[in-house]
Design a protein around this motif. Sequence first.
Motif, PDB file in Angstrom:
ATOM      1  N   SER A  28      -0.055  70.900  55.884  1.00 43.90           N
ATOM      2  CA  SER A  28       0.279  69.812  57.091  1.00 43.90           C
ATOM      3  C   SER A  28       1.989  69.456  56.363  1.00 43.90           C
ATOM      4  O   SER A  28       2.413  69.432  55.353  1.00 43.90           O
ATOM      5  CB  SER A  28      -0.075  68.311  56.379  1.00 43.90           C
ATOM      6  OG  SER A  28       0.188  67.438  57.082  1.00 43.90           O
ATOM      7  N   PHE A  98       5.451  45.964  64.106  1.00 38.24           N
ATOM      8  CA  PHE A  98       4.341  45.069  64.628  1.00 38.24           C
ATOM      9  C   PHE A  98       3.613  44.722  63.200  1.00 38.24           C
ATOM     10  O   PHE A  98       3.937  44.946  61.851  1.00 38.24           O
ATOM     11  CB  PHE A  98       3.477  46.538  65.036  1.00 38.24           C
ATOM     12  CG  PHE A  98       3.214  48.094  63.643  1.00 38.24           C
ATOM     13  CD1 PHE A  98       4.749  48.841  64.155  1.00 38.24           C
ATOM     14  CD2 PHE A  98       2.634  48.027  62.701  1.00 38.24           C
ATOM     15  CE1 PHE A  98       4.646  49.939  63.026  1.00 38.24           C
ATOM     16  CE2 PHE A  98       2.516  48.724  61.730  1.00 38.24           C
ATOM     17  CZ  PHE A  98       3.460  49.483  61.683  1.00 38.24           C
ATOM     18  N   CYS A 112       2.440  55.706  55.184  1.00 38.61           N
ATOM     19  CA  CYS A 112       2.808  55.633  56.721  1.00 38.61           C
ATOM     20  C   CYS A 112       4.287  55.389  57.409  1.00 38.61           C
ATOM     21  O   CYS A 112       5.257  55.492  57.989  1.00 38.61           O
ATOM     22  CB  CYS A 112       1.935  55.268  57.979  1.00 38.61           C
ATOM     23  SG  CYS A 112       0.103  56.317  57.484  1.00 38.61           S
TER      24      CYS A 112
ATOM     25  N   SER B 148       0.386  45.498  68.607  1.00 36.75           N
ATOM     26  CA  SER B 148       1.254  45.748  67.889  1.00 36.75           C
ATOM     27  C   SER B 148       0.512  46.846  67.417  1.00 36.75           C
ATOM     28  O   SER B 148       1.307  48.042  66.992  1.00 36.75           O
ATOM     29  CB  SER B 148       0.616  44.232  66.643  1.00 36.75           C
ATOM     30  OG  SER B 148       1.035  44.747  65.507  1.00 36.75           O
ATOM     31  N   LYS B 151       2.262  49.956  69.080  1.00 36.49           N
ATOM     32  CA  LYS B 151       3.029  49.423  68.946  1.00 36.49           C
ATOM     33  C   LYS B 151       3.579  50.944  67.178  1.00 36.49           C
ATOM     34  O   LYS B 151       3.944  51.513  67.285  1.00 36.49           O
ATOM     35  CB  LYS B 151       3.944  48.227  68.091  1.00 36.49           C
ATOM     36  CG  LYS B 151       4.645  47.766  69.650  1.00 36.49           C
ATOM     37  CD  LYS B 151       5.057  46.265  68.955  1.00 36.49           C
ATOM     38  CE  LYS B 151       5.027  45.102  70.327  1.00 36.49           C
ATOM     39  NZ  LYS B 151       6.048  44.176  69.758  1.00 36.49           N
ATOM     40  N   GLU B 152       2.580  49.914  66.719  1.00 31.92           N
ATOM     41  CA  GLU B 152       2.469  50.745  64.783  1.00 31.92           C
ATOM     42  C   GLU B 152       1.863  52.651  66.004  1.00 31.92           C
ATOM     43  O   GLU B 152       2.678  53.660  65.080  1.00 31.92           O
ATOM     44  CB  GLU B 152       1.007  50.598  64.723  1.00 31.92           C
ATOM     45  CG  GLU B 152       0.763  51.459  63.361  1.00 31.92           C
ATOM     46  CD  GLU B 152      -0.339  50.932  62.859  1.00 31.92           C
ATOM     47  OE1 GLU B 152      -0.788  49.830  62.949  1.00 31.92           O
ATOM     48  OE2 GLU B 152      -0.748  51.261  61.147  1.00 31.92           O
ATOM     49  N   ALA B 155       5.606  54.187  67.167  1.00 28.60           N
ATOM     50  CA  ALA B 155       6.172  53.891  65.439  1.00 28.60           C
ATOM     51  C   ALA B 155       5.989  55.640  65.178  1.00 28.60           C
ATOM     52  O   ALA B 155       7.204  56.412  64.686  1.00 28.60           O
ATOM     53  CB  ALA B 155       5.586  53.188  64.737  1.00 28.60           C
ATOM     54  N   LEU B 156       4.384  55.798  64.858  1.00 28.79           N
ATOM     55  CA  LEU B 156       4.223  56.950  64.519  1.00 28.79           C
ATOM     56  C   LEU B 156       4.292  58.740  65.318  1.00 28.79           C
ATOM     57  O   LEU B 156       5.353  59.645  64.978  1.00 28.79           O
ATOM     58  CB  LEU B 156       2.341  57.241  64.211  1.00 28.79           C
ATOM     59  CG  LEU B 156       2.503  56.111  63.165  1.00 28.79           C
ATOM     60  CD1 LEU B 156       0.477  56.475  62.690  1.00 28.79           C
ATOM     61  CD2 LEU B 156       2.665  56.818  60.942  1.00 28.79           C
ATOM     62  N   ARG B 204       5.528  63.214  66.767  1.00 24.90           N
ATOM     63  CA  ARG B 204       6.069  63.418  65.322  1.00 24.90           C
ATOM     64  C   ARG B 204       4.882  63.680  63.961  1.00 24.90           C
ATOM     65  O   ARG B 204       4.828  64.300  63.458  1.00 24.90           O
ATOM     66  CB  ARG B 204       7.347  62.599  65.013  1.00 24.90           C
ATOM     67  CG  ARG B 204       7.892  62.118  63.770  1.00 24.90           C
ATOM     68  CD  ARG B 204       9.312  60.818  63.739  1.00 24.90           C
ATOM     69  NE  ARG B 204       9.802  61.692  62.773  1.00 24.90           N
ATOM     70  CZ  ARG B 204       9.766  60.828  61.792  1.00 24.90           C
ATOM     71  NH1 ARG B 204       9.373  59.930  62.143  1.00 24.90           N
ATOM     72  NH2 ARG B 204      10.438  60.715  60.640  1.00 24.90           N
ATOM     73  N   TYR B 205       3.694  62.360  64.379  1.00 24.76           N
ATOM     74  CA  TYR B 205       3.009  61.793  63.918  1.00 24.76           C
ATOM     75  C   TYR B 205       2.323  61.486  64.331  1.00 24.76           C
ATOM     76  O   TYR B 205       2.218  60.768  65.323  1.00 24.76           O
ATOM     77  CB  TYR B 205       3.430  60.988  62.067  1.00 24.76           C
ATOM     78  CG  TYR B 205       4.354  61.259  61.700  1.00 24.76           C
ATOM     79  CD1 TYR B 205       5.520  60.893  61.627  1.00 24.76           C
ATOM     80  CD2 TYR B 205       4.111  62.310  60.876  1.00 24.76           C
ATOM     81  CE1 TYR B 205       6.737  61.096  60.198  1.00 24.76           C
ATOM     82  CE2 TYR B 205       4.788  62.849  59.581  1.00 24.76           C
ATOM     83  CZ  TYR B 205       6.361  62.242  59.736  1.00 24.76           C
ATOM     84  OH  TYR B 205       7.164  62.344  58.496  1.00 24.76           O
ATOM     85  N   LYS B 220      -2.684  57.777  56.891  1.00 22.35           N
ATOM     86  CA  LYS B 220      -1.861  58.889  56.491  1.00 22.35           C
ATOM     87  C   LYS B 220      -0.779  59.367  57.374  1.00 22.35           C
ATOM     88  O   LYS B 220      -0.935  59.796  58.915  1.00 22.35           O
ATOM     89  CB  LYS B 220      -2.763  60.138  55.896  1.00 22.35           C
ATOM     90  CG  LYS B 220      -4.220  59.419  55.162  1.00 22.35           C
ATOM     91  CD  LYS B 220      -3.736  59.384  53.895  1.00 22.35           C
ATOM     92  CE  LYS B 220      -4.686  58.800  53.081  1.00 22.35           C
ATOM     93  NZ  LYS B 220      -4.842  58.272  52.200  1.00 22.35           N
ATOM     94  N   LEU B 221       0.198  59.538  57.169  1.00 16.64           N
ATOM     95  CA  LEU B 221       0.911  60.289  57.722  1.00 16.64           C
ATOM     96  C   LEU B 221       0.559  62.149  57.737  1.00 16.64           C
ATOM     97  O   LEU B 221       0.564  63.022  56.952  1.00 16.64           O
ATOM     98  CB  LEU B 221       2.280  60.549  57.113  1.00 16.64           C
ATOM     99  CG  LEU B 221       3.008  59.627  57.062  1.00 16.64           C
ATOM    100  CD1 LEU B 221       4.592  59.337  56.793  1.00 16.64           C
ATOM    101  CD2 LEU B 221       3.479  59.101  59.010  1.00 16.64           C
ATOM    102  N   PHE B 222       0.270  62.489  59.265  1.00 15.70           N
ATOM    103  CA  PHE B 222       0.372  64.388  59.603  1.00 15.70           C
ATOM    104  C   PHE B 222       0.834  64.752  61.153  1.00 15.70           C
ATOM    105  O   PHE B 222       0.052  63.452  61.617  1.00 15.70           O
ATOM    106  CB  PHE B 222      -1.358  63.446  59.760  1.00 15.70           C
ATOM    107  CG  PHE B 222      -2.131  65.486  59.751  1.00 15.70           C
ATOM    108  CD1 PHE B 222      -2.279  65.872  60.474  1.00 15.70           C
ATOM    109  CD2 PHE B 222      -2.317  66.080  58.238  1.00 15.70           C
ATOM    110  CE1 PHE B 222      -2.768  66.952  61.256  1.00 15.70           C
ATOM    111  CE2 PHE B 222      -2.849  67.373  58.516  1.00 15.70           C
ATOM    112  CZ  PHE B 222      -2.928  67.633  59.576  1.00 15.70           C
TER     113      PHE B 222
END
Lengths: 130, 304
Positions: A28, A98, A112, B148, B151-152, B155-156, B204-205, B220-222
């Motif tokens: 990843s 947020f 994150c 919210s 927006k999250e 953001a990702l 992006r994620y 998680k970030l993926f």
Amino acid sequence: MSAVEGDENESSANALNSAGNNEDNTGSARSGATNDSEDGSKVVFLLKAAGGAPILKKKKWALPRARTMGHIVEFLKKYMKLDAQQQQQLFLYVNQSFAPALDTTIGSVNDCFSSEGTLVLHYALTQAWG
Amino acid sequence: MGNASMDDGDITRELWQSRIPICFILSDDDMSKVNRSELPEPLYLMLSRHLYFPCFIEKIFRYYSTYYKENLADTTNHLSIHNLWLEYESIPLKWHYPIGVLYDLYTSSLTSSTCHLPWQIIVHLSQFPENELIRFPDRESIEAYYMSTLKEADALKHKGQIIGDMQKRDHKQLWNSLLQDKYETFWNINMKLMSYTDNLLYFRYIPYRIYLLDRPYLQKLFAPYDSEHDRWMTLNDLVQYSLNHELHCEHFANGKKMLNTNVNDYQVIIHGVQPPLHTPVQWLSEYFSYPDNFLHICLVEKRT
């Protein structure tokens, strides 16, 4: 609320920010440095005031990954000695954008949304960002 | 995905229309306090999978409160909409999880019988479990929570650029069309959130959450595309990565039940179905997300 400690020592916070384990079994494409609490140590975060909230003397805090946003909110209500009315309206924001649900863990918020090794949370007594 | 008779837009419409039949039953404890000779029948409602229970709390409360008419003035009775909470198999239901997520997670995991419809939920009008649940909020608070979450997600996906550029009336339109079940009006705005920025052909994620019994959800970030290996990441990759990462984090925590990181031991459920594990997550994010723009994925351990 002894679980929340102020981390006065810059270098120990930096130790948490060290590169640590970036191995990735599935290829990843994770990018960017993260506040690496993956070794089970605490998540370090900065608390900044917004929307007219009182400013904290201690800005840098550390918590285990599994603690929730709700835990931080409850702690702040007592620490800042908010009156009953103010207590109704304490909001925690990420990315100045947020407000995660209160059962969200600080670990997942950190994974994150920490940026260049630091997680910044803004607290406000109004809905500063909606 | 190779089906000639259905295109991707049909899929989003199908998902939009999915509903769950629910049978709300008053708790024994509250039933005993009804002071009319006629006891309340169960309340049957057909609810949208992607909405939230608080959207219906007034309707549910109105229905049951008619059976307590004489008691409403009695302040010792604690009968108030603020004390209403819902339970399934002894689990208080969190209001901020979409209805479909709660159904997929709990009915697949807990009930021994294979038929879970209509979904039987216990309605409580008293003894609110303060330590386990936050009180159901009013309409404005649910809207604020929905915004919210959007927006999250943005953001990702886009560093928040797209939602940040939207007018307030666009935000309102998303929420209102969600409440009023207006698919076209919703997607007129939502498609902007599904577009690409920064010269990328993907997000992006990926905004996602993985739900398992007895633990907080995983997020998680993926990234959906591995440019180094010119490879689109799949649902299997995402779930495997998340489980591995979580196990790694937990490894040093004491007394935790060891997380099973074998994807094949789980049913991977989104919107009540199990998408093929080789599905690219970029596609899933665009077409299989909930209206909050998140992929809500339930992992249910397969029975041996």
